[in-house]
Design an enzyme around this catalytic site. Structure first.
Site, mmCIF file in Angstrom:
data_model
loop_
_atom_site.group_PDB
_atom_site.id
_atom_site.type_symbol
_atom_site.label_atom_id
_atom_site.label_comp_id
_atom_site.label_asym_id
_atom_site.label_seq_id
_atom_site.Cartn_x
_atom_site.Cartn_y
_atom_site.Cartn_z
ATOM 1 N N GLY A 1 70.538 -61.297 -38.821
ATOM 2 C CA GLY A 1 69.548 -62.573 -38.928
ATOM 3 C C GLY A 1 68.448 -62.128 -39.744
ATOM 4 O O GLY A 1 67.543 -62.041 -38.702
ATOM 5 N N LEU A 2 68.387 -62.227 -40.926
ATOM 6 C CA LEU A 2 67.031 -61.527 -41.283
ATOM 7 C C LEU A 2 66.085 -62.776 -41.955
ATOM 8 O O LEU A 2 65.482 -62.402 -43.100
ATOM 9 C CB LEU A 2 67.128 -60.241 -42.416
ATOM 10 C CG LEU A 2 67.550 -59.118 -41.746
ATOM 11 C CD1 LEU A 2 68.055 -58.095 -42.912
ATOM 12 C CD2 LEU A 2 66.532 -58.715 -40.971
ATOM 13 N N ARG B 1 74.231 -62.221 -43.254
ATOM 14 C CA ARG B 1 75.194 -62.433 -43.801
ATOM 15 C C ARG B 1 75.158 -62.391 -45.298
ATOM 16 O O ARG B 1 76.094 -61.950 -46.095
ATOM 17 C CB ARG B 1 75.480 -63.930 -43.468
ATOM 18 C CG ARG B 1 76.953 -64.548 -43.603
ATOM 19 C CD ARG B 1 76.932 -65.675 -43.090
ATOM 20 N NE ARG B 1 75.763 -66.780 -42.939
ATOM 21 C CZ ARG B 1 76.002 -67.888 -43.560
ATOM 22 N NH1 ARG B 1 76.878 -68.175 -44.137
ATOM 23 N NH2 ARG B 1 74.727 -68.435 -43.709
ATOM 24 N N ASN C 1 67.214 -70.356 -30.122
ATOM 25 C CA ASN C 1 67.194 -71.380 -29.125
ATOM 26 C C ASN C 1 68.329 -72.127 -28.801
ATOM 27 O O ASN C 1 68.477 -73.228 -29.276
ATOM 28 C CB ASN C 1 66.120 -72.564 -29.729
ATOM 29 C CG ASN C 1 64.442 -72.142 -29.468
ATOM 30 O OD1 ASN C 1 64.351 -71.431 -28.464
ATOM 31 N ND2 ASN C 1 63.652 -72.704 -30.475
ATOM 32 N N GLY D 1 57.091 -67.506 -29.423
ATOM 33 C CA GLY D 1 55.565 -67.122 -30.219
ATOM 34 C C GLY D 1 55.670 -67.055 -31.475
ATOM 35 O O GLY D 1 54.632 -66.717 -32.206
ATOM 36 N N HIS E 1 60.328 -74.308 -21.620
ATOM 37 C CA HIS E 1 59.089 -74.070 -22.112
ATOM 38 C C HIS E 1 58.871 -75.115 -23.400
ATOM 39 O O HIS E 1 57.565 -75.541 -23.377
ATOM 40 C CB HIS E 1 59.217 -72.669 -22.697
ATOM 41 C CG HIS E 1 58.118 -72.285 -23.582
ATOM 42 N ND1 HIS E 1 58.316 -72.493 -25.107
ATOM 43 C CD2 HIS E 1 57.036 -71.417 -23.443
ATOM 44 C CE1 HIS E 1 57.145 -72.063 -25.685
ATOM 45 N NE2 HIS E 1 56.451 -71.362 -24.680
ATOM 46 N N ASN E 2 59.692 -75.208 -24.118
ATOM 47 C CA ASN E 2 59.634 -75.851 -25.396
ATOM 48 C C ASN E 2 59.636 -77.485 -24.984
ATOM 49 O O ASN E 2 58.742 -78.229 -25.607
ATOM 50 C CB ASN E 2 60.952 -76.014 -26.003
ATOM 51 C CG ASN E 2 61.017 -74.623 -27.006
ATOM 52 O OD1 ASN E 2 60.316 -73.677 -26.602
ATOM 53 N ND2 ASN E 2 61.523 -74.728 -28.016
ATOM 54 N N GLU F 1 56.040 -77.533 -24.112
ATOM 55 C CA GLU F 1 55.334 -77.461 -25.590
ATOM 56 C C GLU F 1 55.400 -78.768 -26.106
ATOM 57 O O GLU F 1 54.228 -79.119 -26.739
ATOM 58 C CB GLU F 1 56.168 -76.348 -26.385
ATOM 59 C CG GLU F 1 55.688 -76.275 -27.930
ATOM 60 C CD GLU F 1 56.719 -75.323 -28.664
ATOM 61 O OE1 GLU F 1 56.907 -74.258 -27.921
ATOM 62 O OE2 GLU F 1 57.338 -75.791 -29.690
ATOM 63 N N LYS G 1 63.533 -80.023 -33.493
ATOM 64 C CA LYS G 1 64.967 -79.512 -33.673
ATOM 65 C C LYS G 1 65.716 -79.843 -32.518
ATOM 66 O O LYS G 1 66.909 -79.166 -32.410
ATOM 67 C CB LYS G 1 64.609 -78.340 -33.926
ATOM 68 C CG LYS G 1 64.082 -77.689 -35.412
ATOM 69 C CD LYS G 1 64.268 -76.228 -35.750
ATOM 70 C CE LYS G 1 63.231 -75.920 -36.801
ATOM 71 N NZ LYS G 1 61.896 -75.331 -36.190
ATOM 72 N N HIS H 1 75.504 -102.253 -2.996
ATOM 73 C CA HIS H 1 75.260 -101.086 -3.128
ATOM 74 C C HIS H 1 74.615 -100.540 -1.582
ATOM 75 O O HIS H 1 74.314 -99.373 -1.864
ATOM 76 C CB HIS H 1 74.163 -100.641 -4.326
ATOM 77 C CG HIS H 1 75.027 -100.830 -5.556
ATOM 78 N ND1 HIS H 1 76.288 -100.368 -5.904
ATOM 79 C CD2 HIS H 1 74.751 -102.130 -6.599
ATOM 80 C CE1 HIS H 1 76.576 -101.246 -7.051
ATOM 81 N NE2 HIS H 1 75.868 -101.917 -7.563
HETATM 82 C C1 6PG Z 1 58.497 -70.996 -29.682
HETATM 83 C C2 6PG Z 1 58.865 -72.425 -30.342
HETATM 84 C C3 6PG Z 1 59.812 -72.108 -31.354
HETATM 85 C C4 6PG Z 1 59.885 -73.442 -32.308
HETATM 86 C C5 6PG Z 1 60.389 -74.559 -31.865
HETATM 87 C C6 6PG Z 1 59.856 -75.798 -32.319
HETATM 88 O O1 6PG Z 1 58.310 -71.100 -28.371
HETATM 89 O O2 6PG Z 1 58.116 -70.046 -30.311
HETATM 90 O O3 6PG Z 1 59.046 -73.236 -29.459
HETATM 91 O O4 6PG Z 1 60.981 -71.965 -30.679
HETATM 92 O O5 6PG Z 1 58.472 -73.637 -32.949
HETATM 93 O O6 6PG Z 1 61.731 -74.562 -32.200
HETATM 94 O O7 6PG Z 1 60.596 -76.823 -32.163
HETATM 95 P P1 6PG Z 1 60.536 -78.143 -32.773
HETATM 96 O O8 6PG Z 1 60.779 -78.148 -34.377
HETATM 97 O O9 6PG Z 1 61.485 -79.086 -32.259
HETATM 98 O O10 6PG Z 1 58.985 -78.599 -32.826
#
Ligand code: 6PG
Length: 505
Positions: free
Chosen positions: A11-12, A35, A108, A135, A209-210, A213, A287, A478
C-alpha cells in the site's frame, strides 16, 4: 535465492510510502508492493533520487516475489483502505504465506473486523496484528504513535521495529522529541508504542483516540467561534491567542496547528488582506472513526456524550444549504460584541481546558467499559503514555493523565484524580460563564455545553432518573428499585389503580 528484506509493506499511498521510509531510515531492509505497479516504480524512482535510505527499499510488482523476498517469519504491513480492500489484500497474500508469518494492519480498521481477521488468520497458522497508526503523513515519516493489538508472540517479533520507528518523548517531561530528518532518525527517548492487548484491542484504542480527536477539534472550533462571533476578533487575532495558549497547560499539536491555520493568509488574494480560513467552506468531512466511537459508547452504555456531540456537530455542518436557508427564517438574539475581551478570552481558555478534561475522561471511561465487554486488560497509563508523542491528540496534559493512572491504575474517572479535580474546581466558574454568554448570544457550543452536562451529571449524587423509573413502571411495568431497600430488589406499582396518598400539610 535468499530473502533480503526484514519486513514488507503493501500500500504505497502517502502513509505507506512514509512509513516504509521511516523503517528504512532505521536500518531495516524493506520490500514494498502496491496493487498498481506503476506507483511502486514511481516510488522507487523517487527514493533513488531523494532518499538516503533508498538502497534499503526494494520494490516488487509480483506479489509472490514480494513475499518470497521477506525473511521468515515474515512481517508484512498493510496500509490500504480499511474495509474490503484490507480483506482483498490479505486474500492475495495468503497463498504465498508460510507458518507463523505475521500480517500487520496499520489502517483505521473497525476493531470487530480485526478480531475476525485475527481469528481467521490464526486458524490457518499465521498471525495478525491490528495496529493503530496515528500522526498523519509527518508522523508516519518521522515517528507515529503506534497502538498494536495481537498475540504476545507476534508482538515480540514486531516490537523492535515498532519501537524504533515510533515517535519518541523525553523521559522526564513527556514532550515529543523532534528533529529527525531523512536518513537521520532520532536516537534515544521513550518510544510511543506498547502492546495494547489481544486481537482488536489496538484498533479499538486507536478508534477512541480518533473519538477524542473529534471532540478536541470541535472544542477548539467552538473557542474560535466565540472569539469570532462574540468578541468580533479576526482570524489572525484569534490565531495569536492560540499561539499564547500553546505555551501553557493547553499546549498540544492541535492548538499549535490551529494557531498556524488561523494566521494563514489566502494565497489567492494578492492584496494579502484575507485569511484563508475565512474562505474555507464550513462543512466538515468524516471518515467514520468518530462515529464508530460514539456508536460503541451508545452500545456499551458509556456516557461519551461530548464525543457524540462532536460527531453530530460535523453532521450539522454538512447541511450547508439547509443552514443557509434556515438562517433567513429562524432568528436568534442580536447582541453587540462583548467588550471585556481579555477577561472573556481567559474564561474561554478555562472553558476549553475543563471541557478537554471531560472529553478525555469520557474516552478513558469508554475504554474501561470496553475492556470488560471484550475481555481485554488495558493499561491506561501506558495508553496515555503512548499518546504523548506522535499522534494527533498529543498534548502536554497527557503527561498528567499518565501520572494519574500510574498513581491509581484503578482510577474510576479521570476527573477524580486530584490534579484534574482541582483544575475543574479552579476553572468551572469561567466555564459556566462562557457557556452562559454563548447561550445569550445564540452561538452553538455543543461540545462545551455537553462536556459541562457530563461534569454536572457525574458529580450529582441524585439525578432525576427516579422520576424516569416511575414513568417506565407506570406505562410499562418495568419496575423500580427503592432508595430504602437493598439494590437488586425490584418493585412494581399498579399506578393507575393505586389511590394517590393524601399528603398532609
Ligand atoms: C491520526 C488521524 C488519522 C486521520 C483520521 C481523520 O490519528 O493520524 O486520526 O487517522 O486523520 O482518519 O478522520 P476523519 O477524516 O474522520 O476526520
Amino acid at each position: 535465492m535468499n530473502a533480503s528484506s526484514d519486513i514488507g509493506l503493501v500500500g504505497l499511498a502517502v502513509m505507506g510510502q512514509n512509513l516504509a521510509l521511516n523503517i528504512a531510515d532505521h536500518g531495516y531492509n524493506i520490500a514494498v508492493f502496491n496493487r498498481n505497479s506503476e506507483r511502486t516504480s514511481d516510488f522507487i524512482a523517487q527514493c533513488k533520487a531523494n532518499e538516503p535510505s533508498a538502497p534499503r527499499v526494494s520494490g516488487y510488482t509480483d506479489v509472490a516475489e514480494f513475499v518470497r523476498n521477506i525473511k521468515r517469519p515474515r512481517k508484512i504491513i498493510l496500509l490500504v483502505k480499511a474495509g474490503a480492500a484490507t480483506d482483498d489484500t490479505i486474500a492475495s497474500l495468503m497463498p504465498h504465506l508460510e507458518a507463523d508469518d505475521i500480517i500487520i494492519d496499520g489502517g483505521n480498521a473497525l476493531w470487530g473486523d480485526t478480531i475476525r481477521r485475527e481469528k481467521e488468520l490464526s486458524a490457518k497458522g499465521f498471525a495478525f496484528i491490528g495496529s493503530g497508526v496515528s500522526g498523519g503523513e509527518t508522523g508516519a515519516r518521522f515517528g507515529p504513535s503506534l497502538m498494536p493489538g495481537g498475540s504476545a508472540k507476534a508482538w515480540a517479533s514486531l516490537e523492535p521495529i515498532w519501537r524504533d520507528i515510533a515517535a519518541k518523548v523525553d523521559p522526564v517531561t513527556g514532550q515529543q522529541l523532534d528533529g529527525a530528518t531523512p536518513g537521520h532518525p532520532l536516537v534515544g527517548g521513550v518510544p510511543c508504542t506498547a502492546h495494547i492487548g489481544p486481537d482488536g484491542a489496538g484498533h479499538y484504542v486507536k478508534m477512541v483516540h480518533n473519538g477524542i480527536e473529534y471532540i478536541d477539534m470541535q472544542l477548539i472550533c467552538e473557542a474560535y467561534a466565540l472569539m469570532k462571533n462574540m468578541l468580533g476578533m479576526s482570524a489572525g487575532e484569534i490565531g495569536k491567542v492560540f499561539d499564547s495558549w500553546n505555551k501553557g497547560t493547553l499546549s498540544s499539536f492541535l492548538i499549535e496547528i490551529t494557531a498556524d491555520i488561523l494566521q494563514q493568509k489566502d494565497p489567492e488574494d494578492a492584496s494579502g488582506q484575507t485569511f484563508l480560513v475565512d474562505k474555507v467552506l464550513d462543512t466538515a468531512g468524516q471518515k467514520g472513526t468518530g462515529m464508530w466511537t460514539a456508536a460503541n459508547a451508545l452500545e456499551l452504555g458509556a456516557p461519551a456524550n461530548a464525543i457524540a456531540e462532536a460527531v453530530f456537530a460535523r453532521a450539522l455542518s454538512a447541511l450547508k444549504a439547509e443552514r443557509v436557508a434556515a438562517s433567513q427564517i429562524l432568528k436568534g438574539p442580536q447582541l453587540p460584541f462583548e467588550k471585556d475581551r481579555e477577561t472573556i478570552i481567559a474564561a474561554i481558555q478555562d472553558a476549553l481546558y475543563c471541557s478537554k478534561i471531560c472529553a478525555y475522561a469520557q474516552g478513558f471511561q469508554l475504554m474501561k467499559e470496553a475492556e470488560k465487554e471484550y475481555n481485554w486488560t488495558l493499561n491506561f497509563a501506558t495508553i496515555a503514555q503512548i499518546w504523548r508523542g506522535g499522534c494527533i491528540i498529543r498534548a502536554r496534559f497527557l503527561q498528567k493523565i499518565t501520572d494519574a493512572y500510574n498513581t491509581q491504575p484503578d482510577l474510576k474517572n479521570l476527573m477524580l484524580d486530584s490534579y484534574f479535580t482541582n483544575a475543574l474546581h479552579d476553572a468551572q466558574n469561567n466555564w459556566r460563564k462562557v457557556i452562559g454568554l454563548a447561550v445569550q448570544h445564540g452561538i452553538a457550543v455543543p461540545a462545551f455545553s455537553s462536556a459541562l452536562a457530563y461534569f454536572d451529571g457525574y458529580r450529582s449524587a441524585n439525578l432525576p432518573a427516579n422520576l424516569l423509573q416511575g414513568q417506565r413502571d407506570y406505562f410499562g411495568a418495568h419496575t423500580y428499585e427503592r432508595t430504602d431497600k437493598p439494590r437488586g430488589e425490584f418493585f412494581h406499582l399498579d399506578w393507575p389503580k393505586t389511590p394517590r396518598m393524601q399528603v398532609k400539610v
